[in-house]
Design a protein around this motif. Sequence first.
Motif, mmCIF file in Angstrom:
data_model
loop_
_atom_site.group_PDB
_atom_site.id
_atom_site.type_symbol
_atom_site.label_atom_id
_atom_site.label_comp_id
_atom_site.label_asym_id
_atom_site.label_seq_id
_atom_site.Cartn_x
_atom_site.Cartn_y
_atom_site.Cartn_z
ATOM 1 N N ILE A 266 90.450 35.917 32.509
ATOM 2 C CA ILE A 266 91.281 37.088 32.801
ATOM 3 C C ILE A 266 92.599 36.623 33.411
ATOM 4 C CG2 ILE A 266 91.379 39.285 34.058
ATOM 5 C CD1 ILE A 266 88.201 38.781 34.365
ATOM 6 N N PRO A 267 93.742 37.024 32.836
ATOM 7 C CA PRO A 267 95.034 36.630 33.418
ATOM 8 C C PRO A 267 95.156 37.174 34.838
ATOM 9 C CG PRO A 267 95.325 37.759 31.296
ATOM 10 C CD PRO A 267 93.887 37.877 31.653
ATOM 11 N N PRO A 268 95.848 36.435 35.718
ATOM 12 C CA PRO A 268 95.947 36.837 37.136
ATOM 13 C C PRO A 268 96.403 38.281 37.306
ATOM 14 C CG PRO A 268 97.040 34.727 36.774
ATOM 15 C CD PRO A 268 96.577 35.206 35.436
ATOM 16 N N GLU A 269 97.353 38.720 36.468
ATOM 17 C CA GLU A 269 97.910 40.072 36.681
ATOM 18 C C GLU A 269 96.897 41.168 36.368
ATOM 19 O OE1 GLU A 269 98.898 37.846 34.472
ATOM 20 O OE2 GLU A 269 99.471 38.739 32.536
ATOM 21 N N HIS A 270 95.792 40.846 35.691
ATOM 22 C CA HIS A 270 94.787 41.867 35.384
ATOM 23 C C HIS A 270 93.577 41.823 36.323
ATOM 24 C CE1 HIS A 270 97.085 42.929 32.035
ATOM 25 N NE2 HIS A 270 96.661 42.027 31.170
ATOM 26 N N GLN A 271 93.550 40.830 37.204
ATOM 27 C CA GLN A 271 92.312 40.603 37.963
ATOM 28 C C GLN A 271 91.999 41.695 38.976
ATOM 29 O OE1 GLN A 271 92.197 36.537 39.361
ATOM 30 N NE2 GLN A 271 92.394 35.733 37.282
ATOM 31 N N THR A 272 92.999 42.461 39.386
ATOM 32 C CA THR A 272 92.735 43.590 40.284
ATOM 33 C C THR A 272 92.474 44.848 39.455
ATOM 34 O OG1 THR A 272 94.328 42.613 41.790
ATOM 35 C CG2 THR A 272 93.586 44.823 42.316
ATOM 36 N N ARG A 273 93.249 44.972 38.403
ATOM 37 C CA ARG A 273 93.214 46.162 37.563
ATOM 38 C C ARG A 273 91.831 46.418 36.951
ATOM 39 N NH1 ARG A 273 94.698 47.545 32.470
ATOM 40 N NH2 ARG A 273 94.882 45.416 31.755
ATOM 41 N N ILE A 274 91.118 45.334 36.601
ATOM 42 C CA ILE A 274 89.839 45.510 35.891
ATOM 43 C C ILE A 274 88.788 46.257 36.702
ATOM 44 C CG2 ILE A 274 90.007 43.576 34.272
ATOM 45 C CD1 ILE A 274 88.411 41.935 36.335
ATOM 46 N N PHE A 275 88.983 46.338 38.022
ATOM 47 C CA PHE A 275 88.007 47.061 38.852
ATOM 48 C C PHE A 275 88.349 48.540 38.960
ATOM 49 C CE2 PHE A 275 87.611 42.661 40.407
ATOM 50 C CZ PHE A 275 86.245 42.493 40.220
ATOM 51 N N GLN A 276 89.434 48.956 38.265
ATOM 52 C CA GLN A 276 89.819 50.368 38.328
ATOM 53 C C GLN A 276 89.267 51.142 37.139
ATOM 54 O OE1 GLN A 276 94.039 50.031 38.775
ATOM 55 N NE2 GLN A 276 93.827 49.142 40.801
ATOM 56 N N GLN A 277 89.202 52.473 37.319
ATOM 57 C CA GLN A 277 88.577 53.337 36.315
ATOM 58 C C GLN A 277 89.339 53.302 34.987
ATOM 59 O OE1 GLN A 277 88.189 57.333 37.656
ATOM 60 N NE2 GLN A 277 86.447 57.769 36.343
ATOM 61 N N ARG B 33 90.790 47.949 31.374
ATOM 62 C CA ARG B 33 90.159 46.784 30.799
ATOM 63 C C ARG B 33 91.249 45.774 30.519
ATOM 64 N NH1 ARG B 33 86.612 48.526 26.640
ATOM 65 N NH2 ARG B 33 87.529 46.878 25.430
ATOM 66 N N ALA B 34 90.885 44.509 30.686
ATOM 67 C CA ALA B 34 91.879 43.455 30.455
ATOM 68 C C ALA B 34 91.891 43.070 28.979
ATOM 69 C CB ALA B 34 91.562 42.249 31.332
ATOM 70 N N ALA B 35 90.697 43.057 28.366
ATOM 71 C CA ALA B 35 90.615 42.656 26.958
ATOM 72 C C ALA B 35 91.074 43.818 26.080
ATOM 73 C CB ALA B 35 89.191 42.272 26.627
ATOM 74 N N PRO B 36 91.735 43.526 24.958
ATOM 75 C CA PRO B 36 92.225 44.608 24.100
ATOM 76 C C PRO B 36 91.071 45.385 23.472
ATOM 77 C CG PRO B 36 92.505 42.467 23.047
ATOM 78 C CD PRO B 36 92.072 42.195 24.441
ATOM 79 N N SER B 37 91.190 46.732 23.490
ATOM 80 C CA SER B 37 90.094 47.548 22.955
ATOM 81 C C SER B 37 90.011 47.430 21.435
ATOM 82 C CB SER B 37 90.274 49.009 23.369
ATOM 83 O OG SER B 37 91.541 49.459 22.979
ATOM 84 N N THR B 38 91.043 46.824 20.817
ATOM 85 C CA THR B 38 90.972 46.602 19.381
ATOM 86 C C THR B 38 89.999 45.466 19.059
ATOM 87 O OG1 THR B 38 92.967 45.309 19.714
ATOM 88 C CG2 THR B 38 93.236 47.457 18.686
ATOM 89 N N ASN B 39 89.732 44.604 20.040
ATOM 90 C CA ASN B 39 88.816 43.488 19.804
ATOM 91 C C ASN B 39 87.472 43.657 20.498
ATOM 92 O OD1 ASN B 39 91.757 42.475 19.988
ATOM 93 N ND2 ASN B 39 90.723 40.977 18.682
ATOM 94 N N TYR B 40 87.467 44.369 21.614
ATOM 95 C CA TYR B 40 86.241 44.485 22.393
ATOM 96 C C TYR B 40 85.935 45.957 22.641
ATOM 97 C CZ TYR B 40 86.666 39.496 23.279
ATOM 98 O OH TYR B 40 86.752 38.148 23.129
#
Lengths: 297, 122
Positions: A235-246, A249-256
């Motif tokens: 997970i890139p550093p800039e997404h590491q806080t965001r992923i815990f929010q409602q 998601r850090a990974a693109p929804s087109t792939n995951y």
Amino acid sequence: MRSAEQRLVEQVLQHIGEISVGRCSITDEMIAAERDASSQEIMAGLLMLHEDLEYGRQRQSALLEELRRAVHVRDEFLSVASHELRTPITTLVLQIDDLPRLLEQKGALDNDTTRRMKTIRRQVDRLTALVTALVDVSRITSGKLSLSKEHADLVEIVRSVAERFGDDAQRSGSSLRFADHEPIWGEFDVSRVDQVATNLLSNAIRYGLGKPIAVGVAANGQRCSFWVADQGIGIPPEHQTRIFQQFERAAPSTNYSGLGLGLWISRQLVEAMGGTISVRSAVDAGSVFTVEIPHQT
Amino acid sequence: MTTNIMVIDDDPDLRETLRVLLVENGFGVSEAAGGQEALDLLAAGRRPNLILLDLTMPEMSGWQFLLRIRDTDLGTIPVVIMTARPAVGTLPPPAKELLRKPFDRATLFAAIARCASPDPSP
């Protein structure tokens, strides 16, 4: 003696002060009583400024109210929809539980059927997990989340989750290692700890690129922890806080696939237990999620 | 000695599923699609050892059914509630157990085992 300019400046400052807190004492009569045209213009301008600001404020609070209502309607719908889904899933789960035995009795349980039954079972489990996530969201947002603690061994809870994921890990190509530990007894909400570990492990498999996954437990004084480590996309550093929010998601929804709710729910659950959840991660190297919760023996 | 279970749920598929599952595992089963139908069956003298009760049903809900039997001699029959609703506070007697939908067969049988004692009368 004060000059007319001084008086006007003082008056303007006083009105600006009023306007800034949403009041205005300027009247049409006052404007008409001003001596010269430019003073009248200044006073009229201030009155217009006040009216514009007031209109903006009203519009803003109406929008805010509308937004609150929309969020409320969304939460209501989520609650009703998730609960409506549970009854049909109950029937599915009970039917699927019983089918293998029934087929075996009738001598119809060959390899092909067994494989298909397993696929159906997996998909029903997935459906159950998705609906459970929706139910949890509506429980959390309405403040109805409650824990039921019992005396249990944290190592055993996490180990049983790891064992349950054996097949899934194998299918994704990842090896799954549980770092054994002596028992850590305490007061835990077993099903909620299980749920958090389940979420972290299913993420590790999903984002793990088929590389080794390790799970472990640790005790340190009054607190204890468990961790799940993968060597996947990271997970890139800039997404590491965001992923815990409602819904984040850090990974693109087109792939995951996924709802973007798992880690948010996990964080809510862990915080309700008085604990913390954190991540250390580097892109293309993998992630380590650590959950620390109080011991409470 | 057979343990008899009355299944009260307005969802016919779930009722049928539970009936098949329970009969295969040696239980006697009666079914009702709602609270009133259950009361009629009970009034006709069919007294089960345990009741599996859905809460959200049209006409007479599970709650209303519980209120109706609570202060009668039927109030001693243990009741296992099956519900999809999130917040059910304290269980009103004679409710003994709460099954949150979706539940699996192991959870179902565990709840039944904790509540049902086979009919002691000869």
